[in-house]
Design a protein around this motif. Structure first.
Motif, PDB file in Angstrom:
ATOM      1  N   GLU A   1       0.829  -1.201   0.000  1.00 16.87           N
ATOM      2  CA  GLU A   1       0.000   0.000   0.000  1.00 16.87           C
ATOM      3  C   GLU A   1       0.866   1.255   0.000  1.00 16.87           C
ATOM      4  O   GLU A   1       0.605   2.208  -0.733  1.00 16.87           O
ATOM      5  CB  GLU A   1      -0.923  -0.017   1.218  1.00 16.87           C
ATOM      6  N   LEU A   2       1.899   1.253   0.818  1.00 13.94           N
ATOM      7  CA  LEU A   2       2.799   2.406   0.877  1.00 13.94           C
ATOM      8  C   LEU A   2       3.740   2.449  -0.316  1.00 13.94           C
ATOM      9  O   LEU A   2       4.124   3.532  -0.775  1.00 13.94           O
ATOM     10  CB  LEU A   2       3.603   2.384   2.183  1.00 13.94           C
ATOM     11  N   ARG A   3       4.075   1.291  -0.847  1.00 14.54           N
ATOM     12  CA  ARG A   3       4.950   1.253  -2.018  1.00 14.54           C
ATOM     13  C   ARG A   3       4.259   1.882  -3.223  1.00 14.54           C
ATOM     14  O   ARG A   3       4.906   2.525  -4.065  1.00 14.54           O
ATOM     15  CB  ARG A   3       5.352  -0.187  -2.313  1.00 14.54           C
ATOM     16  N   ALA A   4       2.936   1.739  -3.298  1.00 20.88           N
ATOM     17  CA  ALA A   4       2.187   2.354  -4.396  1.00 20.88           C
ATOM     18  C   ALA A   4       2.185   3.875  -4.286  1.00 20.88           C
ATOM     19  O   ALA A   4       2.135   4.584  -5.293  1.00 20.88           O
ATOM     20  CB  ALA A   4       0.761   1.820  -4.404  1.00 20.88           C
ATOM     21  N   ILE A   5       2.229   4.380  -3.033  1.00 17.24           N
ATOM     22  CA  ILE A   5       2.235   5.834  -2.813  1.00 17.24           C
ATOM     23  C   ILE A   5       3.634   6.403  -3.011  1.00 17.24           C
ATOM     24  O   ILE A   5       3.807   7.463  -3.624  1.00 17.24           O
ATOM     25  CB  ILE A   5       1.730   6.153  -1.393  1.00 17.24           C
ATOM     26  N   CYS A   6       4.640   5.707  -2.498  1.00 17.15           N
ATOM     27  CA  CYS A   6       6.030   6.165  -2.587  1.00 17.15           C
ATOM     28  C   CYS A   6       6.884   5.099  -3.265  1.00 17.15           C
ATOM     29  O   CYS A   6       7.665   4.392  -2.595  1.00 17.15           O
ATOM     30  CB  CYS A   6       6.580   6.471  -1.200  1.00 17.15           C
ATOM     31  N   PRO A   7       6.739   4.933  -4.588  1.00 13.70           N
ATOM     32  CA  PRO A   7       7.458   3.859  -5.274  1.00 13.70           C
ATOM     33  C   PRO A   7       8.974   4.001  -5.231  1.00 13.70           C
ATOM     34  O   PRO A   7       9.698   3.013  -5.391  1.00 13.70           O
ATOM     35  CB  PRO A   7       6.930   3.959  -6.713  1.00 13.70           C
ATOM     36  N   GLN A   8       9.449   5.229  -4.993  1.00 17.65           N
ATOM     37  CA  GLN A   8      10.895   5.448  -4.974  1.00 17.65           C
ATOM     38  C   GLN A   8      11.514   5.110  -3.621  1.00 17.65           C
ATOM     39  O   GLN A   8      12.737   5.042  -3.483  1.00 17.65           O
ATOM     40  CB  GLN A   8      11.215   6.919  -5.311  1.00 17.65           C
ATOM     41  N   ALA A   9      10.676   4.902  -2.611  1.00 17.76           N
ATOM     42  CA  ALA A   9      11.167   4.734  -1.243  1.00 17.76           C
ATOM     43  C   ALA A   9      11.230   3.265  -0.833  1.00 17.76           C
ATOM     44  O   ALA A   9      10.459   2.429  -1.311  1.00 17.76           O
ATOM     45  CB  ALA A   9      10.273   5.487  -0.267  1.00 17.76           C
ATOM     46  N   ARG A  10      12.137   2.979   0.075  1.00 14.77           N
ATOM     47  CA  ARG A  10      12.152   1.677   0.723  1.00 14.77           C
ATOM     48  C   ARG A  10      11.117   1.716   1.844  1.00 14.77           C
ATOM     49  O   ARG A  10      11.013   2.706   2.563  1.00 14.77           O
ATOM     50  CB  ARG A  10      13.541   1.400   1.297  1.00 14.77           C
ATOM     51  N   ILE A  11      10.348   0.654   1.977  1.00 15.11           N
ATOM     52  CA  ILE A  11       9.325   0.582   3.026  1.00 15.11           C
ATOM     53  C   ILE A  11       9.817  -0.395   4.082  1.00 15.11           C
ATOM     54  O   ILE A  11      10.110  -1.554   3.792  1.00 15.11           O
ATOM     55  CB  ILE A  11       7.959   0.114   2.469  1.00 15.11           C
ATOM     56  N   GLU A  12       9.888   0.082   5.325  1.00 18.39           N
ATOM     57  CA  GLU A  12      10.484  -0.730   6.393  1.00 18.39           C
ATOM     58  C   GLU A  12       9.573  -0.766   7.614  1.00 18.39           C
ATOM     59  O   GLU A  12       9.109   0.272   8.093  1.00 18.39           O
ATOM     60  CB  GLU A  12      11.833  -0.124   6.789  1.00 18.39           C
ATOM     61  N   LEU A  13       9.300  -1.969   8.098  1.00 16.68           N
ATOM     62  CA  LEU A  13       8.567  -2.125   9.354  1.00 16.68           C
ATOM     63  C   LEU A  13       9.542  -1.944  10.511  1.00 16.68           C
ATOM     64  O   LEU A  13      10.637  -2.527  10.507  1.00 16.68           O
ATOM     65  CB  LEU A  13       7.928  -3.510   9.432  1.00 16.68           C
ATOM     66  N   VAL A  14       9.154  -1.141  11.507  1.00 17.24           N
ATOM     67  CA  VAL A  14      10.052  -0.911  12.650  1.00 17.24           C
ATOM     68  C   VAL A  14       9.302  -1.106  13.965  1.00 17.24           C
ATOM     69  O   VAL A  14       8.070  -0.998  14.033  1.00 17.24           O
ATOM     70  CB  VAL A  14      10.670   0.508  12.613  1.00 17.24           C
ATOM     71  N   ASP A  15      10.068  -1.377  14.995  1.00 12.70           N
ATOM     72  CA  ASP A  15       9.535  -1.581  16.344  1.00 12.70           C
ATOM     73  C   ASP A  15       9.233  -0.216  16.974  1.00 12.70           C
ATOM     74  O   ASP A  15      10.145   0.509  17.363  1.00 12.70           O
ATOM     75  CB  ASP A  15      10.554  -2.345  17.183  1.00 12.70           C
ATOM     76  N   GLY A  16       7.955   0.118  17.070  1.00 14.03           N
ATOM     77  CA  GLY A  16       7.569   1.416  17.599  1.00 14.03           C
ATOM     78  C   GLY A  16       7.986   1.645  19.038  1.00 14.03           C
ATOM     79  O   GLY A  16       8.224   2.788  19.442  1.00 14.03           O
TER      80      GLY A  16
END
Length: 247
Positions: free
Chosen positions: A207-222
Protein backbone atom coordinates in the motif's frame (compact mmCIF):
# COMPACT_ATOMS: atom_id res chain seq x y z
CA UNK A 1 4.96 4.97 60.80
CA UNK A 2 5.68 5.45 57.09
CA UNK A 3 2.83 4.46 54.78
CA UNK A 4 3.88 1.94 52.15
CA UNK A 5 3.77 3.12 48.56
CA UNK A 6 0.78 2.25 46.40
CA UNK A 7 1.58 3.33 42.85
CA UNK A 8 -0.68 3.42 39.80
CA UNK A 9 0.82 3.94 36.37
CA UNK A 10 -1.31 5.29 33.53
CA UNK A 11 1.57 5.10 31.05
CA UNK A 12 2.86 1.80 29.59
CA UNK A 13 6.44 3.06 29.27
CA UNK A 14 6.47 4.19 32.89
CA UNK A 15 4.95 0.94 34.11
CA UNK A 16 7.92 -0.94 32.70
CA UNK A 17 10.25 1.63 34.27
CA UNK A 18 8.71 1.11 37.71
CA UNK A 19 9.20 -2.65 37.51
CA UNK A 20 12.78 -2.16 36.34
CA UNK A 21 13.37 0.05 39.38
CA UNK A 22 12.35 -2.90 41.55
CA UNK A 23 8.89 -1.72 42.60
CA UNK A 24 7.12 -5.04 42.12
CA UNK A 25 5.14 -4.88 45.35
CA UNK A 26 4.34 -1.17 45.17
CA UNK A 27 2.58 -1.19 41.77
CA UNK A 28 -1.12 -1.65 42.51
CA UNK A 29 -2.72 -0.57 39.21
CA UNK A 30 -1.99 -0.04 35.52
CA UNK A 31 -3.71 0.34 32.14
CA UNK A 32 -4.80 -2.31 29.66
CA UNK A 33 -2.02 -1.09 27.37
CA UNK A 34 0.72 -1.82 29.92
CA UNK A 35 2.25 -4.96 28.41
CA UNK A 36 5.80 -5.04 29.80
CA UNK A 37 7.06 -6.96 31.66
CA UNK A 38 4.50 -9.53 30.50
CA UNK A 39 5.02 -11.92 33.40
CA UNK A 40 4.29 -9.22 35.96
CA UNK A 41 1.65 -6.89 34.52
CA UNK A 42 -0.91 -9.67 34.13
CA UNK A 43 -1.25 -9.97 37.90
CA UNK A 44 -2.03 -6.27 38.47
CA UNK A 45 -5.46 -4.61 38.53
CA UNK A 46 -6.37 -2.75 35.32
CA UNK A 47 -7.79 0.74 35.82
CA UNK A 48 -8.89 1.42 32.24
CA UNK A 49 -6.96 2.75 29.25
CA UNK A 50 -4.59 5.65 28.85
CA UNK A 51 -7.35 7.93 27.55
CA UNK A 52 -10.25 6.64 29.62
CA UNK A 53 -9.53 5.76 33.22
CA UNK A 54 -11.89 4.18 35.74
CA UNK A 55 -12.03 6.66 38.62
CA UNK A 56 -13.88 4.27 40.93
CA UNK A 57 -11.28 1.52 40.50
CA UNK A 58 -8.47 3.99 41.10
CA UNK A 59 -10.12 5.36 44.25
CA UNK A 60 -10.64 1.83 45.57
CA UNK A 61 -6.92 1.11 45.19
CA UNK A 62 -6.08 4.12 47.39
CA UNK A 63 -2.91 5.13 45.53
CA UNK A 64 -0.18 7.18 47.16
CA UNK A 65 1.13 8.20 43.72
CA UNK A 66 -0.24 8.16 40.17
CA UNK A 67 2.09 8.47 37.18
CA UNK A 68 0.66 10.19 34.11
CA UNK A 69 1.90 11.77 30.90
CA UNK A 70 0.87 14.97 29.13
CA UNK A 71 0.61 13.28 25.74
CA UNK A 72 -0.78 9.88 26.64
CA UNK A 73 -3.40 10.86 29.22
CA UNK A 74 -6.16 13.44 28.92
CA UNK A 75 -5.95 16.74 30.75
CA UNK A 76 -9.46 16.25 32.13
CA UNK A 77 -8.62 12.84 33.63
CA UNK A 78 -5.37 14.10 35.18
CA UNK A 79 -7.06 17.15 36.69
CA UNK A 80 -9.86 15.01 38.12
CA UNK A 81 -7.41 12.54 39.66
CA UNK A 82 -5.26 15.33 41.08
CA UNK A 83 -8.19 16.52 43.20
CA UNK A 84 -7.92 13.45 45.40
CA UNK A 85 -4.52 11.82 44.75
CA UNK A 86 -0.89 12.85 44.25
CA UNK A 87 -0.21 12.83 40.49
CA UNK A 88 3.18 13.14 38.78
CA UNK A 89 2.70 14.32 35.19
CA UNK A 90 5.59 13.73 32.81
CA UNK A 91 6.21 15.52 29.51
CA UNK A 92 8.80 13.93 27.21
CA UNK A 93 10.00 15.37 23.90
CA UNK A 94 13.77 14.79 23.89
CA UNK A 95 16.22 12.18 25.14
CA UNK A 96 17.33 14.60 27.84
CA UNK A 97 13.68 14.92 28.92
CA UNK A 98 13.48 11.14 29.22
CA UNK A 99 16.65 10.87 31.30
CA UNK A 100 15.52 13.68 33.58
CA UNK A 101 12.13 11.99 33.94
CA UNK A 102 13.73 8.67 34.92
CA UNK A 103 15.69 10.40 37.66
CA UNK A 104 12.61 12.37 38.80
CA UNK A 105 10.49 9.23 39.01
CA UNK A 106 13.30 7.56 40.93
CA UNK A 107 13.25 10.37 43.48
CA UNK A 108 9.46 10.16 43.89
CA UNK A 109 9.41 6.40 44.42
CA UNK A 110 12.45 6.11 46.65
CA UNK A 111 14.84 4.61 44.09
CA UNK A 112 17.10 7.58 43.24
CA UNK A 113 20.36 5.64 42.99
CA UNK A 114 18.93 2.93 40.77
CA UNK A 115 17.21 5.48 38.54
CA UNK A 116 20.37 7.54 38.20
CA UNK A 117 22.40 4.46 37.26
CA UNK A 118 19.81 3.50 34.64
CA UNK A 119 19.76 7.02 33.17
CA UNK A 120 23.55 7.07 32.93
CA UNK A 121 23.60 3.66 31.24
CA UNK A 122 21.05 4.84 28.68
CA UNK A 123 22.97 8.05 27.96
CA UNK A 124 26.18 6.07 27.46
CA UNK A 125 24.54 3.51 25.16
CA UNK A 126 22.95 6.15 22.93
CA UNK A 127 26.16 8.19 22.85
CA UNK A 128 27.97 5.11 21.54
CA UNK A 129 26.06 5.35 18.25
CA UNK A 130 28.28 6.99 15.63
CA UNK A 131 26.91 9.97 13.75
CA UNK A 132 25.58 9.29 10.26
CA UNK A 133 27.35 11.35 7.59
CA UNK A 134 24.39 11.15 5.22
CA UNK A 135 21.20 10.18 7.10
CA UNK A 136 18.37 8.67 5.10
CA UNK A 137 15.37 10.96 4.66
CA UNK A 138 12.52 9.20 6.43
CA UNK A 139 8.79 9.49 6.92
CA UNK A 140 7.74 7.81 10.17
CA UNK A 141 4.10 6.70 10.03
CA UNK A 142 2.13 6.13 13.22
CA UNK A 143 -1.44 5.79 11.86
CA UNK A 144 -3.54 4.74 8.88
CA UNK A 145 -6.92 6.14 7.80
CA UNK A 146 -5.95 8.89 8.04
CA UNK A 147 -2.22 8.67 7.47
CA UNK A 148 -0.40 10.33 10.35
CA UNK A 149 3.31 10.90 10.77
CA UNK A 150 5.69 11.95 13.52
CA UNK A 151 6.63 15.59 13.14
CA UNK A 152 8.73 17.85 15.33
CA UNK A 153 8.27 18.23 19.09
CA UNK A 154 7.95 14.46 19.49
CA UNK A 155 10.15 11.90 21.20
CA UNK A 156 10.17 9.91 17.96
CA UNK A 157 11.61 12.91 16.11
CA UNK A 158 14.43 13.19 18.66
CA UNK A 159 15.38 9.51 18.20
CA UNK A 160 15.30 9.37 14.40
CA UNK A 161 18.80 10.91 13.98
CA UNK A 162 20.21 8.34 16.41
CA UNK A 163 18.80 5.62 14.19
CA UNK A 164 20.39 7.20 11.11
CA UNK A 165 17.43 9.12 9.70
CA UNK A 166 16.37 12.70 9.08
CA UNK A 167 12.68 13.48 9.40
CA UNK A 168 11.11 14.70 6.13
CA UNK A 169 8.23 16.13 8.17
CA UNK A 170 10.44 18.00 10.64
CA UNK A 171 8.71 21.26 9.72
CA UNK A 172 5.34 19.92 10.87
CA UNK A 173 4.30 20.07 14.53
CA UNK A 174 3.54 16.97 16.56
CA UNK A 175 1.57 14.31 14.63
CA UNK A 176 0.13 15.83 11.45
CA UNK A 177 -2.35 14.13 9.15
CA UNK A 178 -0.84 13.76 5.69
CA UNK A 179 -2.24 12.78 2.29
CA UNK A 180 -0.69 10.47 -0.28
CA UNK A 181 0.24 13.61 -2.22
CA UNK A 182 2.04 14.97 0.87
CA UNK A 183 4.02 11.75 1.13
CA UNK A 184 4.93 11.85 -2.55
CA UNK A 185 6.05 15.48 -2.37
CA UNK A 186 8.18 14.76 0.70
CA UNK A 187 10.04 12.16 -1.39
CA UNK A 188 11.47 10.12 1.52
CA UNK A 189 14.26 7.63 0.95
CA UNK A 190 12.50 5.32 3.37
CA UNK A 191 9.03 5.06 4.87
CA UNK A 192 9.10 3.65 8.40
CA UNK A 193 5.93 1.82 9.41
CA UNK A 194 5.69 1.69 13.19
CA UNK A 195 4.28 -1.28 15.09
CA UNK A 196 2.35 1.13 17.33
CA UNK A 197 0.03 2.86 18.00
CA UNK A 198 -1.26 1.56 14.66
CA UNK A 199 -0.17 -2.06 14.14
CA UNK A 200 1.42 -1.76 10.71
CA UNK A 201 2.39 -5.11 9.27
CA UNK A 202 3.62 -6.78 6.06
CA UNK A 203 0.21 -6.34 4.38
CA UNK A 204 0.66 -2.54 4.44
CA UNK A 205 3.99 -2.50 2.62
CA UNK A 206 2.52 -2.70 -0.89
CA UNK A 207 0.00 0.00 0.00
CA UNK A 208 2.80 2.41 0.88
CA UNK A 209 4.95 1.25 -2.02
CA UNK A 210 2.19 2.35 -4.40
CA UNK A 211 2.23 5.83 -2.81
CA UNK A 212 6.03 6.16 -2.59
CA UNK A 213 7.46 3.86 -5.27
CA UNK A 214 10.90 5.45 -4.97
CA UNK A 215 11.17 4.73 -1.24
CA UNK A 216 12.15 1.68 0.72
CA UNK A 217 9.33 0.58 3.03
CA UNK A 218 10.48 -0.73 6.39
CA UNK A 219 8.57 -2.13 9.35
CA UNK A 220 10.05 -0.91 12.65
CA UNK A 221 9.53 -1.58 16.34
CA UNK A 222 7.57 1.42 17.60
CA UNK A 223 8.50 0.75 21.21
CA UNK A 224 12.17 1.42 20.40
CA UNK A 225 11.26 4.82 18.97
CA UNK A 226 8.51 5.98 21.31
CA UNK A 227 8.80 4.31 24.74
CA UNK A 228 10.73 6.81 26.86
CA UNK A 229 11.15 4.72 30.00
CA UNK A 230 13.67 1.97 30.63
CA UNK A 231 12.98 0.43 27.19
CA UNK A 232 15.28 2.98 25.56
CA UNK A 233 18.13 1.10 27.23
CA UNK A 234 17.65 -1.34 24.32
CA UNK A 235 17.22 1.27 21.58
CA UNK A 236 20.92 1.70 20.75
CA UNK A 237 21.37 -1.97 19.89
CA UNK A 238 18.15 -1.93 17.87
CA UNK A 239 19.18 1.20 15.95
CA UNK A 240 22.61 -0.29 15.26
CA UNK A 241 20.98 -3.39 13.74
CA UNK A 242 18.51 -1.26 11.80
CA UNK A 243 21.35 0.80 10.35
CA UNK A 244 23.07 -2.38 9.17
CA UNK A 245 19.86 -3.57 7.50
CA UNK A 246 19.42 -0.25 5.73
CA UNK A 247 23.03 0.01 4.55
Amino acid sequence: MKTSQRIISLVPSLTELLFDLGLDEEIVGLTKFCIHPADKVKSRPVVGGTKQVDFEKIAALNPTLILANKEENTKADVEQLAKTHPVLVTDIVTVDDALTMIRTVGEHVGRPEKANTLANQIRTSLASLPSTPKPLRAAYLIWRKPWMVAGSDTFIHSLLPLAGFSNVFADCPRYPVVTPDDLQRAAPDVVLLSSEPYPFGPKHINELRAICPQARIELVDGEMFSWYGSRIAHSADYFRTLREQMA
